[in-house]
Design an enzyme around this catalytic site. Structure first.
Site, PDB file in Angstrom:
ATOM      1  N   LYS A 264       0.860  -1.196   0.000  1.00 33.65           N
ATOM      2  CA  LYS A 264       0.000   0.000   0.000  1.00 33.65           C
ATOM      3  C   LYS A 264       0.892   1.241   0.000  1.00 33.65           C
ATOM      4  O   LYS A 264       0.602   2.236  -0.662  1.00 33.65           O
ATOM      5  CB  LYS A 264      -0.923  -0.033   1.223  1.00 33.65           C
ATOM      6  N   HIS A 378       2.988  11.768  10.630  1.00 35.45           N
ATOM      7  CA  HIS A 378       1.594  11.760  10.196  1.00 35.45           C
ATOM      8  C   HIS A 378       0.775  12.728  11.014  1.00 35.45           C
ATOM      9  O   HIS A 378      -0.016  13.494  10.496  1.00 35.45           O
ATOM     10  CB  HIS A 378       0.994  10.353  10.404  1.00 35.45           C
TER      11      HIS A 378
HETATM   12  C1  MEV Z   1       0.585   4.563   4.964  1.00 37.77           C
HETATM   13  O1  MEV Z   1      -0.219   5.191   4.008  1.00 37.77           O
HETATM   14  C2  MEV Z   1       1.612   3.654   4.305  1.00 37.77           C
HETATM   15  C3  MEV Z   1       2.460   2.815   5.246  1.00 37.77           C
HETATM   16  O2  MEV Z   1       1.608   2.074   6.112  1.00 37.77           O
HETATM   17  C4  MEV Z   1       3.289   1.885   4.381  1.00 37.77           C
HETATM   18  C5  MEV Z   1       4.028   0.837   5.157  1.00 37.77           C
HETATM   19  O3  MEV Z   1       3.580   0.424   6.250  1.00 37.77           O
HETATM   20  O4  MEV Z   1       5.058   0.363   4.628  1.00 37.77           O
HETATM   21  C6  MEV Z   1       3.335   3.681   6.128  1.00 37.77           C
END
Ligand code: MEV
Length: 427
Positions: A264, A378
């Site tokens: 994702k 975030h």
């Molecule tokens: C968040 O949009 C994407 C992540 O979860 C990807 C990952 O966990 O590698 C930070």
């Protein structure tokens, strides 16, 4: 198309107003007045255009388009527009690209623009016999396909290969014909679907079976784009950080629950670049996830290693069926402006940039996960959304957001309390 050469190292872009940022990028790449005027307009798709793009249209949804900086792709400085609603995606690419510059940036390659269309044949008692009959008609199939699209032929595209597979299904064997077609600078869905529909009746005739589905495959594994980046250990915080990133990759590669999230993260970058250029995000997403499961197990899309010098090396290979003609790429004014910023001449060039963005995005996510964790960054970006949700306006938004981060309480209830306090103080 812009042809200026420039450095994508822009400092302080994030501190500028939207208007200042647009001017900076416009000056940098030599953007046309028309593109600037369009991007200044907050309504991204107006009236008739939106109405022609979809059905029952009552409005448009504006997704922020941000600029990823610091990128060197195949030795060329690049700024890349990314359309995403998720805060931190653009900043993550900028950081990843900055840390990769010492290693020379990202290098890419592609397999060429071959798309696959499938023709399904069912109710065949003798599938092996049917398979050989279809293969014997290769030249006729080629002629039917090439007749469907003289323009494609003129630009060097057209039918390339024939492949016939027998698959086992719950309702018995099926004979699946693959038409493999060079679609050039088009994504190619319309071209190959037309060909599959034209060839279908002949296959039924030759075999006596029933032709059913005739449609492209989004598992475009003959249209791969690859990106490779080297991050020097000293540029990423040392060997411990590198080893943390490797452990994060091995986790994703071994566990589908983690792979889904890891991938994702890759798609955060890929989809944003694909959407910004008006390409089909769902086609790219389904192809990418299917490719990640090609060994029979869903795995990490990327691979990470340490090289002999102790540097971190990341590679990403994905089906990348993006085009420069057809679909929304030509008619959506924002997509056109984004393509102008990129200055790409071919779909191949675009595919390389998209996959490079996916790799950079993956690096950024793994790095933050292996070090501070995602919530700090975030939450500081998300704090503005929370402030707005609590009713903050204008300058209040920054002030409330800053307090939420300082208090480590990025929550609407706290934002409401801080806002009330601020307003009370103001009188
Ligand atoms: C968040 O949009 C994407 C992540 O979860 C990807 C990952 O966990 O590698 C930070």
């Amino acid at each position: 198309m812009t042809t200026k050469t420039y450095s994508s190292r822009i400092t302080g872009l994030h501190t500028m107003t939207v208007a200042e940022r647009l001017k900076t990028v416009a000056d940098l790449v030599g953007l046309s007045d028309a593109a600037v005027a369009h991007l200044t307009d907050t309504a991204t798709v107006v009236g008739e255009v939106a109405d022609r793009m979809s059905e029952n249209v009552i409005g448009t949804l504006g997704i922020p388009v941000g600029i990823a900086t610091n990128l060197i792709i195949d030795g060329k400085e690049r700024v890349v527009p990314l359309a995403t609603e998720e805060s931190s995606v653009v900043a993550a690419v900028c950081n990843a690209a900055k840390q990769c510059r010492g290693g020379g940036g990202i290098s890419t390659s592609t397999s060429g623009p071959l798309m696959i269309a499938q023709v399904q044949l069912i109710n065949v008692s003798d599938p092996e016999n049917a398979r050989f009959k279809i293969l014997e008609h290769r030249e006729e199939i080629k002629a039917i396909c090439d007749e469907c699209d003289p323009v494609l032929l003129k630009f060097g595209g057209g039918f390339r290969e024939l492949e016939v597979r027998i698959i086992d299904s719950a309702q018995g064997p099926m004979v699946i014909t693959h038409l493999i077609v060079n679609t050039g600078d088009a994504m190619g869905a319309n071209a190959v679907n037309t060909m599959a529909e034209a060839v279908g009746p002949r296959i039924a005739e030759w075999t006596g079976g029933q032709v059913f589905l005739r449609i492209l495959s989004n598992l475009a594994d003959r249209r791969l784009a690859r990106a490779r980046g080297v991050w020097r250990a000293e540029d990423i915080g040392g060997p411990a950080v590198r080893d943390g990133i490797l452990a994060a990759f091995h986790f994703a590669d071994a566990d589908p629950y983690r792979a889904a999230t890891h991938n994702k993260g890759v798609m955060n970058g890929i989809t944003a670049a694909v959407l910004a250029t008006g390409n089909d995000t769902r086609a790219i997403e389904s192809g990418a996830h299917a490719y990640a499961a090609r060994t029979g197990r869903y795995r990490s899309m990327s691979k990470w290693e340490a090289d002999a010098d102790g540097n971190l090396v990341g590679v990403l290979e994905l089906p990348m069926a993006v085009g420069l003609i057809g679909g929304a790429t030509k008619i959506h004014p924002t997509a056109r402006a984004c393509l102008e910023i990129l200055g790409v001449e071919t779909a191949d060039e675009l595919a390389r940039i998209v996959v490079a963005i996916g790799l950079a995005q993956n690096y950024a996510a793994l790095k933050v996960l292996a070090t501070t964790g995602v919530q700090k960054g975030h939450m500081s970006l998300h704090s503005k959304n929370i402030a707005i949700m609590a009713g903050a306006e204008g300058a209040e938004i920054e002030a409330v957001a800053a307090r939420l981060v300082a208090d480590s309480k990025v929550r609407v209830d706290h934002a409401e309390a801080v806002l009330a306090e601020l307003r009370a103080k103001k009188g």
